[in-house]
Design a protein around this motif. Structure first.
Motif, PDB file in Angstrom:
ATOM      1  N   UNK A 371      38.379  41.900  43.850  1.00  0.00           N
ATOM      2  CA  UNK A 371      37.466  41.155  42.988  1.00  0.00           C
ATOM      3  C   UNK A 371      37.026  42.005  41.803  1.00  0.00           C
ATOM      4  N   UNK A 375      37.490  40.968  37.871  1.00  0.00           N
ATOM      5  CA  UNK A 375      36.372  40.901  36.924  1.00  0.00           C
ATOM      6  C   UNK A 375      36.609  41.865  35.763  1.00  0.00           C
ATOM      7  N   UNK A 376      37.142  43.027  36.090  1.00  0.00           N
ATOM      8  CA  UNK A 376      37.409  44.027  35.061  1.00  0.00           C
ATOM      9  C   UNK A 376      38.431  43.502  34.063  1.00  0.00           C
ATOM     10  N   UNK A 379      36.864  40.764  31.861  1.00  0.00           N
ATOM     11  CA  UNK A 379      35.971  41.239  30.808  1.00  0.00           C
ATOM     12  C   UNK A 379      36.760  41.949  29.719  1.00  0.00           C
ATOM     13  N   UNK A 387      34.284  35.314  33.945  1.00  0.00           N
ATOM     14  CA  UNK A 387      33.789  36.340  34.870  1.00  0.00           C
ATOM     15  C   UNK A 387      32.464  35.913  35.471  1.00  0.00           C
ATOM     16  N   UNK A 391      31.764  35.329  39.366  1.00  0.00           N
ATOM     17  CA  UNK A 391      30.715  36.042  40.094  1.00  0.00           C
ATOM     18  C   UNK A 391      29.805  35.056  40.812  1.00  0.00           C
TER      19      UNK A 391
ATOM     20  N   UNK B 168      26.113  40.783  42.396  1.00  0.00           N
ATOM     21  CA  UNK B 168      27.243  40.347  41.559  1.00  0.00           C
ATOM     22  C   UNK B 168      26.880  40.398  40.092  1.00  0.00           C
ATOM     23  N   UNK B 175      30.687  46.454  34.956  1.00  0.00           N
ATOM     24  CA  UNK B 175      32.057  46.404  34.417  1.00  0.00           C
ATOM     25  C   UNK B 175      32.004  46.133  32.918  1.00  0.00           C
TER      26      UNK B 175
END
Lengths: 458, 484
Positions: A371, A375-376, A379, A387, A391, B168, B175
């Protein structure tokens, strides 16, 4: 060396032919055992061909050997091992069909041609339809198999239709990337892409997923949600890398992804049957994987950048196979039966808890890192809103995973005793140990993705 | 492997050891030994500071991965006191729960939790900070869900869902921070010292600040995000309430001090009125809720909401007084609220009652209980001479420099604190016993419990009368955060 391209599927095909020949002998049980051994041998041989042979430099017109293709072959073969060991088989038939599925996935992975993709896909799908019924011959299984067959055939027809439009427009069926996209190729991609989205269970083409997963025995459902789904994603990657600038992929894919994960998450909250719940959770995971595909396209669609997707699929392979393994080992069908399970079977419950925490994305497990990478990527690719949706969905998803943990660990047992555990033999235990070990080990080192990226883009 | 890794490895390995121990009795002894050695080790880590208080004592270990994630621990005047507090509170709660029949897994969960908290307080890398932060939820979930009181299951699930949502948000923010830093400088790093004053475009910085702040605010918890706290604190077993209030809430404030203020000085200076106002709302709202509580444990839980508001007020004054006050108040709140939870727990173990109206005139039969309850309550209210006063006064003095109105709201909170604390105390310990109330026959604190509370009392008096050394120890870490 170009015939080395075909060693991995050839090993499987040889195993398949040999197991078919076993049927000529008399007596059922020894045949099944011999078929299992043969199938395992051919899977291991195919794995060895995938991992040990060098990369040939020149792909032929029909076949290729590249990182993503190898990744799919390795994943589907690993997913096939517990299935071969655990499936109920009176004779060699289910084993032969499993080898057929793996052969199809292997052909799909090594194909360098749009029609080759179709052949691989259909070899795989037809074997799955039959396997669904061969593994458990009852009404529910028949219904699931037919449902999957009818919808799958529609998807195959869509693909062929798109393929013919594409061929009429360009006169070319190779998998080379194309820069210009006219209306014909755009339409062709929509049709072919719809088939791929059907195979991975993307919204709104995912209505078959819960029914089929519930009708299948748990070990087969685990394989469908990991090995077969990974094949669907490679299929999507191959199509997407042909048309990197198509509108369908750039503009629609994030919406499809958001809708898929939200749909899976929300419906999983209401499920009472264990296999159905995991099926909906698998739809939610497919949504996250689609988000990874979109980020991959935005980041340049190179082999290296697809490492996130393959890491996710590898992590998901072990944790979801593990979750279905628990269903199989415990024989528990619904949430009522799960109550107080920790008191009766502490080790199995701890194992299931670990798998659920990993599916929910808790560190330090591979599910968390998967995960994290998605997400990385999102973004980095400028998909902040996606994202955020991902989340939020993960937070809601914890709700249903936690409900299982709560029922299992915190609640007292239901008054009527749970059904006796079945199939709790050593293959299942070994598979469970392997799933937990890999889930934890893959999650420890955040550099895992870099290593995988290096391997894929060798 | 270095010194600081050992700090979280001691309880982590200890947890495994305790889990494997043959009997509950052996598990208890082993757990206590591990907790004490963790405490001793955390104090021993003070040694290298010597006279050079300003240095961030760093330890680096492990290679840097392709995306710049590097295992990196470090302590300074902010993190080390929180480690002491965690280790101390765990040891004291073990001492107070000595006589109970508890399984090995109970103690193992606590040690695992302690390891995560140490990890959070010493991580200098955002990735590992988050990993420890998130893992800490799992042992707490099981502790509340398995060993809590009647409504424990709902409380555990609520705790987990709320804080996971916060996690989260924090994860996306972290990030985003690393990605934006890479976009601006071309360097991948998740290291906090390297991210200080990150040159991130204003638009992106606002979103990242908001995402991280939201994640931290759930943990603190700030006003509209607090509903998990009263449930979790009330339903958790005593030792878990102590660690929840004493250490886990501090993770939020610590996150502000460690991540947001150093990395985003511009956004902190821009958003301070909003966050400080939320802090003031916390102070008043928490106190008002506490006034109307009939359950002693719930009352103490709401005082936490109020006290965390003081920390936010001090923090977002962005003055050295306020920052020092907030950091000190973190420790004070750990000592006083931890002590109060231990006392309410002791009362509950003896009588199986927690309601304010269930008691009356306890002081006659249990003078030690009354003495310690009074003293720690006064410290929590903020009586001059005790530790709470120093922290609250400094936080409010700092806030008064920034905004008199918000400081005045905070001051109203201290008055309300007397309004919720003193009547309850008077009713339970001094009022004549009613018909249905428990009194007289209550057993007083035994020698072991008295020892634990004497330790707390000594610290409360020491910080209250002579906070200088602790403040000097924290100051170098706080000075760079002051608004220029």
């Amino acid at each position: 060396m170009s015939c080395a391209l075909l060693y991995p599927p050839a090993a499987l095909a040889a195993g398949l032919a040999a197991s078919l020949l076993l049927g000529l002998r008399r007596g059922n049980a020894p045949t099944a055992r011999a078929a299992r051994c043969l199938a395992l041998l051919s899977v291991l041989a195919s794995l060895a061909c995938c991992l040990l042979l060098p990369f040939p430099l020149d792909p032929t017109e029909l076949f290729r050997r590249d990182g993503p293709g190898l990744a799919l072959q390795v994943l589907s073969l690993i997913a096939g091992i517990p299935l071969i060991l655990l499936i109920d088989a009176e004779n060699e038939e289910p084993i032969v069909l499993i080898l057929g599925v793996l052969l199809g996935a292997s052909l799909l992975a090594s194909s360098n041609h749009l029609f080759g993709l179709f052949l691989g896909l259909e070899t795989m799908s037809l074997s799955v339809y039959l396997l669904l019924y061969a593994a458990r011959r009852d009404r529910a299984a028949l219904e699931g198999a037919i449902k999957y067959f009818l919808t799958g055939s529609a998807a195959a027809a869509l693909y062929l239709f798109g393929l013919s439009i594409h061929y009429a427009a360009t006169g070319d069926m190779s998998l080379q990337a194309r820069s210009g996209a006219g209306p014909a190729t755009e339409l062709a991609l929509i049709l072919m892409g719809a088939a791929a989205l059907f195979k991975v269970g993307a919204f709104p083409m995912n209505f078959w997923v819960p029914d089929v997963y519930e009708a299948a025995p748990p070990e087969l459902a685990g394989f469908l949600s990991t090995g077969v789904k990974a094949a669907g994603f490679l299929f999507l990657l191959r199509l997407a890398s042909m048309f990197p600038s198509a509108v369908l992929l750039k503009a629609w894919l994030p919406w499809v992804s958001a809708a898929t994960m939200t749909y899976g998450t929300l419906l999983a909250l209401r499920q009472e049957r264990l296999q159905r719940l995991i099926a909906y959770s698998s739809i939610a995971h497919a949504g996250l994987l689609l988000a990874a595909v979109w980020a991959w396209l935005r980041l340049g669609a190179g082999d290296r950048a697809s490492a996130t997707l393959w890491y996710y699929l590898a992590a998901y392979l072990f944790m979801n196979t593990g979750a279905f393994l628990f269903v199989r080992m415990s024989g528990i069908a619904d949430l009522r039966g799960l109550r107080g399970c920790a008191a009766r079977a502490p080790v199995a419950s701890a194992f299931f808890t670990l798998m659920l925490l990993s599916l929910a994305g808790m560190p330090p497990t591979s599910g968390f890192l998967a995960k994290f990478y998605v997400l990385w990527d999102l973004l980095r690719a400028g998909g902040g809103w996606l994202a955020a949706v991902a989340a939020l969905n993960s937070a809601v998803a914890l709700g249903y995973y936690l409900r299982l943990v709560k029922d299992m660990v915190l609640e007292e047992a239901a008054p009527d005793p749970a059904p006796a555990a079945v199939g709790n033999a050593w293959p299942a235990r070994c598979a469970a140990v392997a799933c937990s070990a890999v889930t934890v080990l893959l999650g420890v080192d955040p550099a895992a993705r870099g290593w995988l990226a290096g391997w894929i883009s060798r | 492997m270095g010194y600081l890794t050992l700090l979280w490895l001691i309880p982590a390995l200890g947890a495994v050891l305790v889990w494997l121990s043959p009997s509950p009795r052996a598990a208890r002894w082993a757990a206590f030994a591990v907790a004490l050695s963790a405490l001793a080790y955390s104090i021993w880590l003070l040694r290298p500071y010597g006279s050079d208080l300003g240095a961030l004592r760093l330890e680096e270990w492990g290679r840097s991965s392709a995306i710049g994630i590097r295992y990196h621990l470090g302590t300074d005047g902010l993190s080390l006191p929180l480690c002491w507090l965690t280790a101390l509170l765990l040891s004291l709660s073990m001492l107070c729960a000595w006589g109970k029949e508890l399984p090995a897994s109970y103690w193992a969960s606590f040690l695992a939790l302690e390891a995560c908290l140490f990890g959070v307080f010493t991580s200098q890398n955002l990735f590992y900070f988050f990993v420890f932060w998130d893992v800490s939820l799992v042992p707490m979930f099981f502790i509340i869900g398995l060993w809590g009181s009647q409504r424990r299951k709902a409380a555990a699930v609520k705790f987990m869902l709320y804080t996971f949502l916060g996690s989260l948000s924090l994860l996306v923010g972290i990030i985003g921070l690393a990605t934006a830093h890479h976009a601006a400088t071309g360097i991948w790093t998740w290291d906090l010292p390297a991210l200080r004053h990150a040159p991130i475009p204003a638009e992106a910085a606002r979103w990242i600040f908001a995402a991280i702040a939201l994640g931290l605010a759930v943990k603190i918890p700030l006003f509209p995000l607090h509903p998990w706290l009263p449930e979790a604190h009330t339903e958790a077993p005593t030792a878990a309430s102590v660690l929840l209030a004493g250490s886990m809430l501090k993770m939020g404030i610590y996150g502000f001090l460690r991540i947001l203020l150093p990395v985003f000085p511009r956004e902190s200076a821009a958003f301070w009125p909003f966050l400080a106002a939320l802090g003031a709302v916390n102070v008043v709202y928490g106190a008002l809720c506490a006034v109307s509580q009939k359950d002693l444990k719930r009352l103490v839980a709401y005082t936490s909401v109020s006290h965390m508001g003081f920390c936010m007020l001090g923090l977002f004054s962005l003055t050295i007084e306020g920052l020092a006050g907030a950091s000190l108040q973190m420790l004070n709140h750990g000592l006083s609220t931890g002590g109060l939870f231990l006392l309410v727990g002791a009362l509950y173990d003896r009588t199986h009652h927690r309601g304010v109206d269930d008691f009356g005139g306890l002081a006659r039969g249990a003078p030690w209980l009354a003495f310690f309850f009074g003293l720690i309550l006064l410290s929590s209210i903020g009586l001059p001479g005790l530790n709470g006063f120093v922290g609250e006064a400094m936080a409010l003095a700092g806030m008064a420099k920034a905004s008199v109105a918000l400081a005045a709201l905070g001051l109203a909170g201290t008055v309300l604190a007397a309004a919720y604390g003193l009547p309850a105390y008077q009713k339970v310990f001094w009022a004549p016993a009613g018909e249905r109330s428990v009194s007289g026959s209550v057993l007083d604190l035994d020698l072991r419990e008295r020892g634990a509370f004497w330790v707390l009392t000594a610290l409360i008096l020491a910080i209250g009368l002579y906070p200088g050394p602790l403040l000097r120890f924290m100051e170098p870490a706080l000075l760079p955060l002051v608004r220029p």
